[in-house]
Motif scaffolding. Structure first.
Motif, PDB file in Angstrom:
ATOM      1  N   SER A 118       0.823  -1.211   0.000  1.00  0.00           N
ATOM      2  CA  SER A 118       0.000   0.000   0.000  1.00  0.00           C
ATOM      3  C   SER A 118       0.856   1.260   0.000  1.00  0.00           C
ATOM      4  O   SER A 118       0.463   2.283  -0.559  1.00  0.00           O
ATOM      5  CB  SER A 118      -0.942   0.003   1.208  1.00  0.00           C
ATOM      6  OG  SER A 118      -0.226   0.192   2.418  1.00  0.00           O
ATOM      7  N   HIS A 119       2.027   1.190   0.629  1.00  0.00           N
ATOM      8  CA  HIS A 119       2.927   2.348   0.610  1.00  0.00           C
ATOM      9  C   HIS A 119       3.390   2.631  -0.816  1.00  0.00           C
ATOM     10  O   HIS A 119       3.357   3.782  -1.273  1.00  0.00           O
ATOM     11  CB  HIS A 119       4.134   2.088   1.508  1.00  0.00           C
ATOM     12  CG  HIS A 119       5.237   3.094   1.336  1.00  0.00           C
ATOM     13  ND1 HIS A 119       5.051   4.446   1.588  1.00  0.00           N
ATOM     14  CD2 HIS A 119       6.529   2.958   0.918  1.00  0.00           C
ATOM     15  CE1 HIS A 119       6.193   5.089   1.333  1.00  0.00           C
ATOM     16  NE2 HIS A 119       7.079   4.221   0.932  1.00  0.00           N
ATOM     17  N   VAL A 120       3.799   1.589  -1.523  1.00  0.00           N
ATOM     18  CA  VAL A 120       4.301   1.770  -2.890  1.00  0.00           C
ATOM     19  C   VAL A 120       3.172   2.211  -3.821  1.00  0.00           C
ATOM     20  O   VAL A 120       3.283   3.221  -4.518  1.00  0.00           O
ATOM     21  CB  VAL A 120       4.939   0.460  -3.407  1.00  0.00           C
ATOM     22  CG1 VAL A 120       5.518   0.675  -4.807  1.00  0.00           C
ATOM     23  CG2 VAL A 120       6.031  -0.025  -2.464  1.00  0.00           C
ATOM     24  N   GLN A 121       2.087   1.450  -3.824  1.00  0.00           N
ATOM     25  CA  GLN A 121       0.987   1.747  -4.739  1.00  0.00           C
ATOM     26  C   GLN A 121       0.286   3.050  -4.386  1.00  0.00           C
ATOM     27  O   GLN A 121      -0.143   3.799  -5.264  1.00  0.00           O
ATOM     28  CB  GLN A 121      -0.002   0.580  -4.729  1.00  0.00           C
ATOM     29  CG  GLN A 121      -1.026   0.624  -5.854  1.00  0.00           C
ATOM     30  CD  GLN A 121      -2.398   1.029  -5.357  1.00  0.00           C
ATOM     31  OE1 GLN A 121      -2.600   1.279  -4.164  1.00  0.00           O
ATOM     32  NE2 GLN A 121      -3.351   1.100  -6.274  1.00  0.00           N
ATOM     33  N   ALA A 181      11.535  10.768  -3.103  1.00  0.00           N
ATOM     34  CA  ALA A 181      12.070  10.969  -1.752  1.00  0.00           C
ATOM     35  C   ALA A 181      11.080  10.478  -0.697  1.00  0.00           C
ATOM     36  O   ALA A 181      11.475   9.868   0.309  1.00  0.00           O
ATOM     37  CB  ALA A 181      12.394  12.448  -1.529  1.00  0.00           C
ATOM     38  N   LEU A 182       9.782  10.718  -0.912  1.00  0.00           N
ATOM     39  CA  LEU A 182       8.769  10.236   0.022  1.00  0.00           C
ATOM     40  C   LEU A 182       8.710   8.705   0.031  1.00  0.00           C
ATOM     41  O   LEU A 182       8.515   8.090   1.087  1.00  0.00           O
ATOM     42  CB  LEU A 182       7.399  10.800  -0.345  1.00  0.00           C
ATOM     43  CG  LEU A 182       7.175  12.281  -0.033  1.00  0.00           C
ATOM     44  CD1 LEU A 182       5.807  12.720  -0.550  1.00  0.00           C
ATOM     45  CD2 LEU A 182       7.277  12.546   1.453  1.00  0.00           C
ATOM     46  N   PHE A 183       8.888   8.105  -1.134  1.00  0.00           N
ATOM     47  CA  PHE A 183       8.920   6.648  -1.205  1.00  0.00           C
ATOM     48  C   PHE A 183      10.052   6.096  -0.347  1.00  0.00           C
ATOM     49  O   PHE A 183       9.856   5.161   0.441  1.00  0.00           O
ATOM     50  CB  PHE A 183       9.080   6.188  -2.652  1.00  0.00           C
ATOM     51  CG  PHE A 183       9.502   4.754  -2.772  1.00  0.00           C
ATOM     52  CD1 PHE A 183       8.594   3.732  -2.541  1.00  0.00           C
ATOM     53  CD2 PHE A 183      10.809   4.421  -3.100  1.00  0.00           C
ATOM     54  CE1 PHE A 183       8.984   2.399  -2.631  1.00  0.00           C
ATOM     55  CE2 PHE A 183      11.209   3.099  -3.187  1.00  0.00           C
ATOM     56  CZ  PHE A 183      10.291   2.084  -2.956  1.00  0.00           C
ATOM     57  N   GLU A 184      11.246   6.659  -0.488  1.00  0.00           N
ATOM     58  CA  GLU A 184      12.393   6.175   0.275  1.00  0.00           C
ATOM     59  C   GLU A 184      12.210   6.423   1.778  1.00  0.00           C
ATOM     60  O   GLU A 184      12.518   5.556   2.598  1.00  0.00           O
ATOM     61  CB  GLU A 184      13.685   6.838  -0.220  1.00  0.00           C
ATOM     62  CG  GLU A 184      14.113   6.425  -1.614  1.00  0.00           C
ATOM     63  CD  GLU A 184      14.518   4.958  -1.691  1.00  0.00           C
ATOM     64  OE1 GLU A 184      14.832   4.363  -0.628  1.00  0.00           O
ATOM     65  OE2 GLU A 184      14.514   4.402  -2.800  1.00  0.00           O
ATOM     66  N   LEU A 185      11.716   7.596   2.138  1.00  0.00           N
ATOM     67  CA  LEU A 185      11.486   7.904   3.548  1.00  0.00           C
ATOM     68  C   LEU A 185      10.457   6.956   4.148  1.00  0.00           C
ATOM     69  O   LEU A 185      10.648   6.420   5.252  1.00  0.00           O
ATOM     70  CB  LEU A 185      11.006   9.351   3.692  1.00  0.00           C
ATOM     71  CG  LEU A 185      10.595   9.788   5.111  1.00  0.00           C
ATOM     72  CD1 LEU A 185      11.778   9.700   6.068  1.00  0.00           C
ATOM     73  CD2 LEU A 185      10.021  11.206   5.089  1.00  0.00           C
ATOM     74  N   GLY A 186       9.370   6.741   3.430  1.00  0.00           N
ATOM     75  CA  GLY A 186       8.326   5.861   3.936  1.00  0.00           C
ATOM     76  C   GLY A 186       8.790   4.420   4.052  1.00  0.00           C
ATOM     77  O   GLY A 186       8.474   3.731   5.031  1.00  0.00           O
TER      78      GLY A 186
END
Length: 221
Positions: A118-121, A181-186
């Motif tokens: 869910s984080h990625v999608q 950047a949000l993807f990596e942080l999350g």
């Protein structure tokens, strides 16, 4: 995705509109084939890392790369109604197998898998939405935000939202929203939080207590 039609596909192929239905019965079936093909563009080799966290990171970044390459892909299925396609299952299997040897109960194991997906999608859906918004308005994200500066300034200066005003006021040149950047942080934050649970450290409050050897939770009341 809204621009995709069976008639449009037929026109691109130079065939009669109805002839496409010999191969796929509907647009929904066509999208499933498209999604399966897109998810199948990346796989995992035999030389993959053995550490669970490195394997999960590889799986998440592989999916993110596919969504980056095909921005429409994240729009094809929701978290509650996942796509029943083979090549998406390949990515799910990769994450589940990375976590499977850690004594997690099936509900916790699958819940972690769904949470990571869910984080990625969830971030990836904004790729296509932003592209569609730019096409519809003729404005880039920055241009759209610039046009709303007076409204945002009014909110900041109203005194009703001090925490928001403090944070926004600290940005010298404004906040640069970057999905990568949000993807990596999350991803890092999620894995940091999940590490105690996966590796059997002191339990996190509220998590399912069904590790191997643990007392099963009571049934419904």
């Amino acid at each position: 995705m809204p621009a995709l039609t069976m008639r449009g596909v037929a026109a691109r192929l130079g065939v009669a509109a109805m002839s496409t239905y010999r191969y796929v019965p509907s647009k929904e079936d066509l999208v499933l084939h498209m999604a399966d093909a897109a998810f199948g563009e990346a796989s995992y080799g035999a030389d993959a890392p053995g550490d669970w966290r490195a394997r999960v990171e590889l799986g998440a970044r592989t999916l993110w790369g596919l969504y980056r390459k095909h921005p429409w892909l994240a729009q094809t299925g929701s978290l509650t109604r996942p796509l029943p396609v083979h090549n998406l299952m390949v990515h799910g299997k990769w994450v589940l197998s990375a976590l499977d040897a850690h004594g997690l109960g099936p509900t916790t194991l699958f819940g972690i898998h769904v949470l990571l997906y869910s984080h990625v999608q969830g971030l990836a859906v904004h790729l296509e939405r932003e592209a569609h918004a730019q096409a519809a308005t003729g404005q880039t994200e920055d241009e759209w935000m610039d046009g709303r500066t007076p409204v945002l300034r009014e909110l900041v200066e109203s005194g009703r939202f001090p925490a928001f005003a403090k944070v926004v006021g600290a940005f010298e040149h404004g906040y640069d929203l970057r999905l990568d950047a949000l993807f990596e942080l999350g991803l890092k934050t999620l894995l940091d939080g999940l590490t105690p649970l996966v590796e059997g450290r002191p339990a996190i409050a509220g998590c399912e207590g069904t590790r191997s050897g643990s007392r099963p939770s009571p049934g419904p009341r």
